[in-house]
Each structure stands twice: as structure tokens, then as C-alpha cells.
Design a protein around this motif. Structure first.
Motif, PDB file in Angstrom:
ATOM      1  N   PHE A   1       0.814  -1.207   0.000  1.00 53.99           N
ATOM      2  CA  PHE A   1       0.000   0.000   0.000  1.00 53.99           C
ATOM      3  C   PHE A   1       0.854   1.266   0.000  1.00 53.99           C
ATOM      4  CE2 PHE A   1      -3.313  -2.827   1.695  1.00 53.99           C
ATOM      5  CZ  PHE A   1      -4.425  -2.369   1.003  1.00 53.99           C
ATOM      6  N   GLY A   2       2.046   1.228   0.581  1.00 56.77           N
ATOM      7  CA  GLY A   2       2.877   2.426   0.681  1.00 56.77           C
ATOM      8  C   GLY A   2       4.302   2.068   1.026  1.00 56.77           C
ATOM      9  N   SER A   3       5.121   3.106   1.264  1.00 62.06           N
ATOM     10  CA  SER A   3       6.544   2.894   1.555  1.00 62.06           C
ATOM     11  C   SER A   3       7.086   3.948   2.504  1.00 62.06           C
ATOM     12  CB  SER A   3       7.355   2.925   0.254  1.00 62.06           C
ATOM     13  OG  SER A   3       7.260   4.220  -0.354  1.00 62.06           O
ATOM     14  N   LEU A   4       6.221   4.552   3.310  1.00 64.74           N
ATOM     15  CA  LEU A   4       6.637   5.664   4.158  1.00 64.74           C
ATOM     16  C   LEU A   4       7.579   5.213   5.273  1.00 64.74           C
ATOM     17  CD1 LEU A   4       3.208   7.500   4.507  1.00 64.74           C
ATOM     18  CD2 LEU A   4       5.186   8.276   3.198  1.00 64.74           C
ATOM     19  N   THR A   5       8.378   6.167   5.766  1.00 68.26           N
ATOM     20  CA  THR A   5       9.191   5.928   6.954  1.00 68.26           C
ATOM     21  C   THR A   5       8.264   5.968   8.163  1.00 68.26           C
ATOM     22  OG1 THR A   5      11.136   6.921   5.936  1.00 68.26           O
ATOM     23  CG2 THR A   5      11.124   6.745   8.338  1.00 68.26           C
ATOM     24  N   ASP A   6       7.829   4.800   8.573  1.00 66.24           N
ATOM     25  CA  ASP A   6       6.849   4.622   9.643  1.00 66.24           C
ATOM     26  C   ASP A   6       7.346   3.459  10.492  1.00 66.24           C
ATOM     27  OD1 ASP A   6       4.562   5.235  10.993  1.00 66.24           O
ATOM     28  OD2 ASP A   6       3.171   4.692   9.407  1.00 66.24           O
ATOM     29  N   PHE A   7       6.893   3.360  11.739  1.00 67.94           N
ATOM     30  CA  PHE A   7       7.435   2.358  12.649  1.00 67.94           C
ATOM     31  C   PHE A   7       6.299   1.606  13.332  1.00 67.94           C
ATOM     32  CE2 PHE A   7      10.318   5.970  12.390  1.00 67.94           C
ATOM     33  CZ  PHE A   7      11.440   5.358  11.863  1.00 67.94           C
ATOM     34  N   GLN A   8       6.209   0.306  13.052  1.00 66.16           N
ATOM     35  CA  GLN A   8       5.139  -0.488  13.635  1.00 66.16           C
ATOM     36  C   GLN A   8       5.420  -0.820  15.097  1.00 66.16           C
ATOM     37  OE1 GLN A   8       2.632  -3.230  11.384  1.00 66.16           O
ATOM     38  NE2 GLN A   8       3.710  -4.886  12.427  1.00 66.16           N
ATOM     39  N   LEU A   9       6.668  -1.127  15.424  1.00 70.97           N
ATOM     40  CA  LEU A   9       7.096  -1.400  16.793  1.00 70.97           C
ATOM     41  C   LEU A   9       8.328  -0.555  17.064  1.00 70.97           C
ATOM     42  CD1 LEU A   9       7.042  -2.972  19.476  1.00 70.97           C
ATOM     43  CD2 LEU A   9       8.273  -4.828  18.323  1.00 70.97           C
ATOM     44  N   GLN A  10       8.217   0.374  18.016  1.00 66.64           N
ATOM     45  CA  GLN A  10       9.290   1.333  18.266  1.00 66.64           C
ATOM     46  C   GLN A  10       9.701   1.294  19.729  1.00 66.64           C
ATOM     47  OE1 GLN A  10      11.255   3.354  16.647  1.00 66.64           O
ATOM     48  NE2 GLN A  10      11.628   5.228  17.781  1.00 66.64           N
ATOM     49  N   PHE A  11      11.022   1.168  19.954  1.00 63.75           N
ATOM     50  CA  PHE A  11      11.607   1.335  21.277  1.00 63.75           C
ATOM     51  C   PHE A  11      12.583   2.508  21.200  1.00 63.75           C
ATOM     52  CE2 PHE A  11      10.744  -3.221  20.796  1.00 63.75           C
ATOM     53  CZ  PHE A  11       9.986  -3.484  21.927  1.00 63.75           C
ATOM     54  N   GLU A  12      12.448   3.488  22.098  1.00 64.98           N
ATOM     55  CA  GLU A  12      13.375   4.615  22.094  1.00 64.98           C
ATOM     56  C   GLU A  12      13.808   4.926  23.524  1.00 64.98           C
ATOM     57  OE1 GLU A  12      11.344   7.975  20.382  1.00 64.98           O
ATOM     58  OE2 GLU A  12      10.018   8.231  22.114  1.00 64.98           O
ATOM     59  N   HIS A  13      15.102   5.206  23.672  1.00 63.13           N
ATOM     60  CA  HIS A  13      15.677   5.603  24.962  1.00 63.13           C
ATOM     61  C   HIS A  13      15.344   4.587  26.052  1.00 63.13           C
ATOM     62  CE1 HIS A  13      16.736   9.526  23.260  1.00 63.13           C
ATOM     63  NE2 HIS A  13      15.520   9.536  22.724  1.00 63.13           N
ATOM     64  N   CYS A  14      15.511   3.308  25.728  1.00 67.65           N
ATOM     65  CA  CYS A  14      15.274   2.235  26.690  1.00 67.65           C
ATOM     66  C   CYS A  14      16.598   1.536  26.989  1.00 67.65           C
ATOM     67  CB  CYS A  14      14.279   1.217  26.147  1.00 67.65           C
ATOM     68  SG  CYS A  14      12.628   1.881  25.819  1.00 67.65           S
ATOM     69  N   SER A  15      16.887   1.326  28.267  1.00 64.82           N
ATOM     70  CA  SER A  15      18.094   0.612  28.680  1.00 64.82           C
ATOM     71  C   SER A  15      17.720  -0.764  29.203  1.00 64.82           C
ATOM     72  CB  SER A  15      18.837   1.391  29.773  1.00 64.82           C
ATOM     73  OG  SER A  15      19.278   2.639  29.299  1.00 64.82           O
ATOM     74  N   ARG A  16      18.579  -1.732  28.914  1.00 64.24           N
ATOM     75  CA  ARG A  16      18.393  -3.114  29.367  1.00 64.24           C
ATOM     76  C   ARG A  16      17.043  -3.658  28.888  1.00 64.24           C
ATOM     77  NH1 ARG A  16      20.326   0.022  33.101  1.00 64.24           N
ATOM     78  NH2 ARG A  16      18.300   0.207  34.152  1.00 64.24           N
ATOM     79  N   LEU A  17      16.893  -3.637  27.586  1.00 62.03           N
ATOM     80  CA  LEU A  17      15.671  -4.063  26.919  1.00 62.03           C
ATOM     81  C   LEU A  17      15.765  -5.546  26.567  1.00 62.03           C
ATOM     82  CD1 LEU A  17      12.993  -3.315  25.360  1.00 62.03           C
ATOM     83  CD2 LEU A  17      14.470  -2.721  23.419  1.00 62.03           C
ATOM     84  N   THR A  18      14.651  -6.276  26.772  1.00 60.62           N
ATOM     85  CA  THR A  18      14.571  -7.689  26.401  1.00 60.62           C
ATOM     86  C   THR A  18      13.462  -7.883  25.375  1.00 60.62           C
ATOM     87  OG1 THR A  18      15.342  -8.415  28.583  1.00 60.62           O
ATOM     88  CG2 THR A  18      14.161 -10.026  27.233  1.00 60.62           C
ATOM     89  N   ILE A  19      13.797  -8.522  24.257  1.00 61.44           N
ATOM     90  CA  ILE A  19      12.839  -8.824  23.183  1.00 61.44           C
ATOM     91  C   ILE A  19      12.918 -10.320  22.943  1.00 61.44           C
ATOM     92  CG2 ILE A  19      12.176  -8.345  20.798  1.00 61.44           C
ATOM     93  CD1 ILE A  19      13.834  -5.725  21.042  1.00 61.44           C
ATOM     94  N   ASP A  20      11.859 -11.049  23.305  1.00 62.26           N
ATOM     95  CA  ASP A  20      11.929 -12.506  23.295  1.00 62.26           C
ATOM     96  C   ASP A  20      10.698 -13.102  22.624  1.00 62.26           C
ATOM     97  OD1 ASP A  20      12.605 -15.144  23.812  1.00 62.26           O
ATOM     98  OD2 ASP A  20      11.768 -15.114  25.839  1.00 62.26           O
TER      99      ASP A  20
END
Length: 544
Positions: free
Chosen positions: A225-244
Motif C-alpha cells: 500500500f505504501g513505503s513511508l518511513t513509519d514504525f510499527q514497533l518502536q523502542f526509544e531511549h530504553c536501557s536493558r531491553l529484552t525482546i523474546d
């Protein structure tokens, strides 16, 4: 029993706030209530049932500098020690699905599914993210002429009158593999699909001579549908992040970004289309941007994205004015990111470097497309710095990155774009990638994406049918090039125990010193190495 009771008291369940899996109505508001309650009452975990949570409503994140990104289905800000946890199926895959809204409009910004800002010790576990409608469609080409293409859309994929044709790609449907260069890119086809007569009602026609010129009847075709600079899942300024155990099956824009985060651990991260879809997203799977600390990833799967599987980079600060022995003004492109007192600064003076430590800094605003910083150092500026000298702050660069195990397949871009020091990539398979499976080096012209990597180790990987389209001045399965610079800027790259198959070029090397290739194997590779003798030195070849 006491321990189970204690864990239950420390958890919040979204169903207790009215969120119901597999209910087609909007569940976002109830989930937001559950998360807010957990943060307010200092609960450490928010639990989801198995099933699909439909997300329609959104909240506005007032702290986002770019208003196009301010709409979020779920926003979490300023908390510490919180976990969002879904359920798993019998095979261990996520059984909890967060389904973001897509109204079927072309080239519009959509609410992010989850935006997490300034949250330390945050964890996300056992969740799949997708869109409804899916953000892409696909089918088989049944007819074409000089100025048109007809596609029979696969069952289950969107059939939308007027759907655009961004980031389109061809597939060999027998082998399920990506074929050739992208048919359309970020500007689309300039015309849209429309329904045409067929007994199935799933035939779509695109009137485009440019697309017709590149495709063949019987091939698969995927588009967005498009190609914009968009973010479905965004983490910003996070320390000690876990993605599992996080899976993405359909995404608008970038499927995931970690921006200005530090010390991230991730495992079982999957970006892969489902059903009859051929593509997951029109942009990168996971972008690592201006992050610091150590990133440790195990088992990552990327399939069907346009642009890169994982692009990791900082941004060059360009010296614009010296205003004292220890103070200078710098410009930086793209998003604002804070500097830090006492962070290291690496100045590039030709191919030589000099390090200084930040004493004080301030952001003087965003003017004429750049962020302006005034920075004072604890010592005098290096000799020979001048207007145009590039620098990279340590707080925008990883200390280390490692990926152990994974698969990158059918990517209309690069698999990895490496622009940090101290990178380890091991036991990863790369197959059918339009550009290099691994590109090592900066991209300066137009982008200012930093830096000049040192100490990169690639071990036990396989490369099959990669790098057949040049990008950033390089070709091949592995490209090493400081795009926009000339000279041995990169240092200490080791490629060992890898398998290269079905390639025009194995490794393309320029702008680097102390590069070692050892114990690698080659099958049906026309040129093992492509070298620029003028910008390389101290190369060692000990392949089989």
C-alpha cells in the motif's frame, strides 16, 4: 503455592480490564487501561491470553518530534521494570497476536502498534504483530501486454480497487524465491491497481508499461500500500531491553526500530510473511539507530522485506565552526538525539582518528534540515581538524553486537548493514538477497550514516544467490566499502568457515586494512574476491 500467589499479585491480566482476545471490536483502550494500572500500582507484568487482539483506537504521543509518528495504538512511557507477556502455542511460537489497523489507504501513516519510550528494564515476550488488512498483497501474473499487467491475487490476500503498487517484487513460485531487482521502489508505479473481470473476482490490472517490461506471465508478484518511513514497533531511549519470541507477519514501514537504546538482549525474533503473502514489510525488518552498549541476539529470521534485514548505524557529526581551542559547532542529519557528558568523541582526520571527551554540550535547534550542536571538550581539539571534519560520538555507537543463528531470505536489499565496531555474526544463512548479504561500511552521500567499522568477525555463515544488484559501491555476498570515502578506513575484518554458493562475486573489498578470509568454501562462484588495490592493505587469503 506462596511463590505462585506472589507472582499473581505482581501481575495484571488484560482480560480483567475488558480486553478480549478474538473479539472483533477494538481492544486497544482496555489494554491501555491494564498497562496504566500496572505502572501506577507498580506491577511488573501485564499478561495477555492467546488469540487476536484487534487494535483500532489510538492515542497521541505528544513527545514525538515528528507528528507523523505521534499516533500509537499502545504507548508506554517513563516506566521501569515492566514486562508485556503473551502466550505460546504447542510449538513455542507466539499465540498472542496484536493486530493493528489498516484501512486500505495508500501511502498514509498508520498508528504504531506499540511505542515504548524511556522505559528501562522493559521486556516484550511471546507476541506476534500484524496488520488487518495486511499491508501487502500478492498473486500470480496471468496476462501482460506492452502497457499492462494482470494478476490473479492469491486467496486470503487483499483485493482492493485502487491499491497502490509500492515496493513490488517478482518471485519464482515453484521455488518460492525472490527474482531479480525490485520492480518498483519507494515512489511506486505511478498508477494503481483496479479490479478486472474474472470468475474468481480476484483479478487485478495495473496499467504500467514500466512494470510490464520487467515481469513475465507465471511469475509471482508482491506489492504494498505504501513505503513511508513509519514504525510499527518502536523502542526509544530504553536501557536493558529484552525482546523474546516476537514475530511480525505484516508491517507498514519499518517493522521494528530500536532508537537511542542501550544494552539489548533479543531471542527468537522473526519477520516472516504468512499465508499467501510473499512480503512482510516495505522497509527494514529491524533498524538499530544511534544505540549504545551491547546488543546480543540469538536466532533471528528475516524474510520478505524491501530494504534491509537489519541496518545498524549512527550518524556523522560534521564540524561546521571552531569557536575556541576546545569548542566547536557540529551539524547532524535526521532525528535529534542527545549527547552525553563524558562520552567519547572519535574524530576522523583522513584515515586517522583522534579521540576526545565531551565536557559540555547543547542542542541549538533544528535548522535547514540539520540538528545543530555546540560541544566543548575536556582537552583541546585535535590538530588538523577543520570545517567538514567528521566525528562520531560514542553514545550513538554500540560497544558490541552479536548474532548467533538465523536466516535471512528473500530480502530486496541487504541482510545486514554493519556500521558499528566489534560485530560478531555467526551461523546465519543468507539466500536470495538483492544486495549484499552483509555490507560493512558507511553510507555518506546523502545519508551520513556512520561509521567506519573495526573488529568485525563473520563465522560459519552461508551465502546463496546474494548481491546480484550493486549498492553503495559494492557487489557480492559480502561488500566492504566506505561509501563516499577513499582509503583504508575500516580495520580488522575476519571472514572464516563460510560457504559461498551460486554467486557472481564472493567478497568485494575496498577501503579497509587487515582483512582476513580463511577456510571458506566456494561452489559455483565466478569471482571469489574483488579488490581495490588503491584503498586496501594487509589482506590475508587462506581459503580452501
Amino acid at each position: 503455592m506462596v511463590e505462585e500467589a506472589s507472582q499473581a499479585e505482581d501481575s495484571v491480566h488484560v482480560r480483567d480490564f475488558g480486553a478480549s482476545a478474538d473479539d472483533p471490536g477494538d481492544q486497544a483502550g482496555a489494554i491501555r487501561e491494564a498497562i496504566d494500572y500496572a505502572i501506577t500500582h507498580r506491577r511488573s507484568k501485564v499478561i495477555f491470553d492467546a488469540g487476536t487482539y484487534t487494535l483500532t483506537s489510538a492515542v497521541t504521543n505528544e513527545g514525538t518530534a515528528n507528528r507523523d509518528w505521534s499516533s500509537n495504538h499502545l504507548f508506554i512511557g517513563g516506566c521501569s521494570g515492566l514486562t508485556l507477556e503473551g502466550q505460546c502455542d504447542a510449538e513455542g511460537n507466539p499465540a498472542t497476536i496484536l493486530e493493528g489497523y489498516n484501512g486500505g489507504e495508500n501511502q498514509v501513516y498508520l498508528p504504531s502498534i506499540l511505542w515504548v519510550s524511556h522505559c528501562d528494564d522493559f521486556a516484550l515476550r511471546n507476541v506476534k504483530l500484524t496488520r488487518s488488512l495486511p499491508y501487502s498483497s500478492a498473486g500470480v501474473i496471468t496476462d501482460k501486454g506492452g502497457h499492462y499487467v494482470v494478476v490473479e491475487v492469491f486467496e486470503g490476500n487483499p483485493v482492493v480497487d485502487g491499491m497502490a503498487c509500492y515496493c513490488a517484487n517478482r518471485f519464482d513460485l515453484t521455488s518460492g524465491t525472490l527474482v531479480g531487482e525490485s520492480v518498483t521502489y519507494g515512489t511506486g508505479a505511478g498508477t494503481n491497481w483496479y479490479r478486472t473481470g474474472s470468475s474468481s473476482g480476484r483479478a487485478m490490472r495495473l496499467d504500467s508499461s514500466e512494470v510490464a517490461r520487467q515481469v513475465a506471465v507465471g511469475e509471482g508478484l508482491s506489492w504494498h500500500f505504501g513505503s513511508l518511513t513509519d514504525f510499527q514497533l518502536q523502542f526509544e531511549h530504553c536501557s536493558r531491553l529484552t525482546i523474546d519470541n516476537i514475530h511480525t507477519s505484516s508491517a507498514n514501514g519499518f517493522a521494528m526500530q530500536t532508537e537511542c537504546c542501550s544494552d539489548v538482549k533479543a531471542a527468537r525474533v522473526v519477520f516472516k510473511p504468512e499465508g499467501s503473502l510473499l512480503f512482510t514489510a516495505p522497509r527494514d525488518a529491524w533498524k538499530i539507530y544511534k544505540c549504545s552498549g551491547d546488543f546480543t541476539i540469538t536466532d533471528m529470521h528475516v524474510e520478505g522485506v524491501r530494504m534491509d534485514g537489519q541496518n545498524m548505524h549512527s550518524t556523522f557529526l560534521v564540524l561546521k565552526r571552531v569557536i575556541g581551542r576546545r569548542t566547536a559547532v557540529f551539524h547532524a542529519k535526521w532525528n535529534y538525539a542527545p549527547l552525553k557528558r563524558h562520552t567519547g568523541f572519535e574524530f576522523w582526520i583522513g584515515t586517522d582518528t583522534a579521540r576526545r571527551t565531551v565536557d559540555t554540550w547543547r542542542h541549538d535547534g533544528y535548522r535547514n534540515g540539520v540538528n545543530v550542536y555546540t560541544v566543548s571538550f575536556t582537552d583541546d581539539l585535535p590538530d588538523n581538524v577543520s570545517v567538514g571534519t567528521n566525528a562520531v560520538p560514542q553514545c550513538w555507537s554500540l560497544s558490541s553486537y552479536s548474532l548467533d543463528g538465523g536466516q535471512f531470505r528473500n530480502v530486496a536489499g541487504c541482510g545486514h548493514v554493519v556500521r558499528y565496531d566489534n560485530v560478531r555474526i555467526s551461523s546465519v544463512t543468507y539466500a536470495n538477497l538483492m544486495n549484499q548479504a552483509i555490507f560493512i561500511g558507511c553510507e555518506y552521500p546523502g545519508f551520513h550514516e556512520a561509521g567506519h567499522p573495526k573488529n568485525v568477525h563473520i563465522r560459519g555463515c552461508s551465502f546463496d544467490n546474494c548481491g546480484y544488484t550493486p549498492r553503495m559501491g559494492a557487489v557480492g555476498a559480502i561488500g566492504i566499502n566506505a561509501d563516499g570515502f577513499d582509503g583504508p578506513y575500516m580495520d580488522g575484518i575476519v571472514i572464516e568457515d563460510c560457504l559461498f554458493r551460486h554467486l557472481d562475486t564472493g567478497t568485494d573489498i575496498s577501503d579497509a586494512k587487515r582483512v582476513t578470509l580463511r577456510r571458506n568454501r566456494y561452489e559455483d562462484v565466478r569471482t571469489r574476491y574483488r579488490l581495490d588495490d588503491n584503498t586496501t592493505s594487509d589482506l590475508v587469503f587462506e581459503d580452501d
